[in-house]
Design an enzyme around this catalytic site. Structure first.
Site, PDB file in Angstrom:
ATOM      1  N   GLU A 133      48.075  35.612  37.461  1.00  0.00           N
ATOM      2  CA  GLU A 133      47.763  36.755  36.590  1.00  0.00           C
ATOM      3  C   GLU A 133      48.779  37.881  36.766  1.00  0.00           C
ATOM      4  O   GLU A 133      49.177  38.530  35.788  1.00  0.00           O
ATOM      5  CB  GLU A 133      46.341  37.245  36.878  1.00  0.00           C
ATOM      6  CG  GLU A 133      45.295  36.251  36.385  1.00  0.00           C
ATOM      7  CD  GLU A 133      43.940  36.343  37.079  1.00  0.00           C
ATOM      8  OE1 GLU A 133      42.982  35.708  36.574  1.00  0.00           O
ATOM      9  OE2 GLU A 133      43.821  37.035  38.120  1.00  0.00           O
ATOM     10  N   THR A 166      45.239  38.682  45.057  1.00  0.00           N
ATOM     11  CA  THR A 166      44.136  38.135  45.874  1.00  0.00           C
ATOM     12  C   THR A 166      44.427  36.765  46.461  1.00  0.00           C
ATOM     13  O   THR A 166      43.877  36.392  47.494  1.00  0.00           O
ATOM     14  CB  THR A 166      42.851  38.042  45.027  1.00  0.00           C
ATOM     15  OG1 THR A 166      43.134  37.242  43.852  1.00  0.00           O
ATOM     16  CG2 THR A 166      42.380  39.413  44.587  1.00  0.00           C
ATOM     17  N   SER A 167      45.291  35.984  45.789  1.00  0.00           N
ATOM     18  CA  SER A 167      45.658  34.669  46.330  1.00  0.00           C
ATOM     19  C   SER A 167      47.016  34.296  45.772  1.00  0.00           C
ATOM     20  O   SER A 167      47.401  34.742  44.688  1.00  0.00           O
ATOM     21  CB  SER A 167      44.625  33.610  45.956  1.00  0.00           C
ATOM     22  OG  SER A 167      44.563  33.473  44.553  1.00  0.00           O
ATOM     23  N   THR A 213      34.224  33.797  43.525  1.00  0.00           N
ATOM     24  CA  THR A 213      34.898  34.428  44.666  1.00  0.00           C
ATOM     25  C   THR A 213      35.753  35.622  44.226  1.00  0.00           C
ATOM     26  O   THR A 213      35.860  36.609  44.944  1.00  0.00           O
ATOM     27  CB  THR A 213      35.781  33.422  45.428  1.00  0.00           C
ATOM     28  OG1 THR A 213      36.583  32.720  44.485  1.00  0.00           O
ATOM     29  CG2 THR A 213      34.946  32.431  46.214  1.00  0.00           C
ATOM     30  N   ASP A 215      35.092  37.656  41.716  1.00  0.00           N
ATOM     31  CA  ASP A 215      34.151  38.758  41.452  1.00  0.00           C
ATOM     32  C   ASP A 215      33.722  39.403  42.765  1.00  0.00           C
ATOM     33  O   ASP A 215      33.607  40.625  42.881  1.00  0.00           O
ATOM     34  CB  ASP A 215      32.907  38.231  40.719  1.00  0.00           C
ATOM     35  CG  ASP A 215      33.281  37.399  39.509  1.00  0.00           C
ATOM     36  OD1 ASP A 215      33.555  37.987  38.460  1.00  0.00           O
ATOM     37  OD2 ASP A 215      33.318  36.164  39.623  1.00  0.00           O
TER      38      ASP A 215
END
Length: 292
Positions: A133, A166-167, A213, A215
């Site tokens: 993203e 986040t990842s 996860t 959220d």
């Protein structure tokens, strides 16, 4: 919303929930039924709050959305809420897609990307994209940690003070069994100088596909940045540690339910939120962040 809401309530936040979808179950199952809220219905709900003069909030948190007009309406509402309270913090999880086996693909309509990029991100204060993203929003690929830091700078330049990827599929210094998240917090002091705090978090991979996860991460980050506003390191350590506690408890329980040698199904992998209440309230720090 189910996960985000209960987590924030456990951590002491009063939450007004607008469900962008009302489904029988999450979409990780083979089948689901239900309704999708449209922009007119969202506007109607907001009008009700406004008429009662209760449209003053400290935070807005948004996640999965499938419709461009709905997303544009969210931006209008956030801008109006910021006029009511100039200190309002908008936390946006720009849910668009992910990578599987190194290949990225979108699981929302592609026309959402320009709305996120041009309208949503500029009004957001905290964003929590995954690597794919972040690449979509900036049009730049990430191959190294240096690339990721430059992408986070590009995202800061679009508006948000705090960016957490986040990842990622970057190689973790601790080895292949770890997942890297990266965070950057940029603050402008009263004299106009900028301070940027950057961190890397390596958390153990859990061998299962969980739904919700992202959220959970966004809601958790909202809560812990509220409690530690100028310390992204501590906020991310508490966020990722609490996530680990929830995921480890979930996988352990799912394996017991599935039985020896069987792969847990979607129902068995529903996140164990209620059982993890103490870990959510006061997470033991089991994942440390590195300041970059």
């Amino acid at each position: 919303n189910k996960y985000s809401c209960v987590l924030l309530q456990v951590l002491g936040f009063e939450v007004d929930t607008v469900n962008s979808v009302q489904f029988s179950n999450h979409t990780g199952y083979a089948h689901w039924k239900g309704q999708v809220l449209n922009s007119d219905e969202l506007h109607e709900l907001y009008e009700g709050l406004k008429l009662n003069k209760v449209n003053r909030y400290d935070y807005v948190l948004t996640g999965y959305t499938r419709d461009t007009s709905f997303l544009a309406m969210v931006v209008d509402i956030v801008q109006e809420l910021k006029q009511q309270n100039s200190n309002l913090v908008y936390v946006c999880d720009p849910v668009m897609g992910d990578k599987w086996n190194g290949e990225g693909s979108m699981y929302v309509p592609e026309d959402l990307l320009p709305v996120y990029r041009d309208k949503v991100v500029p009004v957001a204060d905290i964003i929590t994209p995954n690597q794919f993203e972040a690449e979509l929003l900036t049009g730049r690929k990430i191959y190294t940690e240096k690339d990721a830091l430059e992408v986070m700078d590009m995202l800061h330049a679009m508006g948000p003070e705090t960016v957490v990827i986040t990842s990622s599929d970057l190689q973790a210094p601790l080895g292949n069994d770890y997942l890297i998240a990266l965070g950057s917090h940029r603050k402008t002091k009263a004299d106009g100088t900028r301070i940027t705090q950057r961190i890397r978090v390596e958390s153990p991979k859990v061998d299962a596909v969980f739904v919700g996860t992202g959220d959970l991460f966004a809601a958790m980050l909202l809560a812990w940045t509220h409690k530690h506003p100028n310390n992204l390191k501590v906020a991310c350590e508490k966020t990722v540690s609490a996530m680990q506690h929830v995921l480890q408890r979930t996988i352990k329980s799912a394996k017991v339910q599935a039985g020896e040698g069987n792969k847990p199904n979607s129902a068995q992998l529903e996140l164990r939120m209620v059982q993890s209440k103490k870990d959510i309230e006061n997470p033991e720090i089991i994942v440390k962040a590195t300041v970059l």
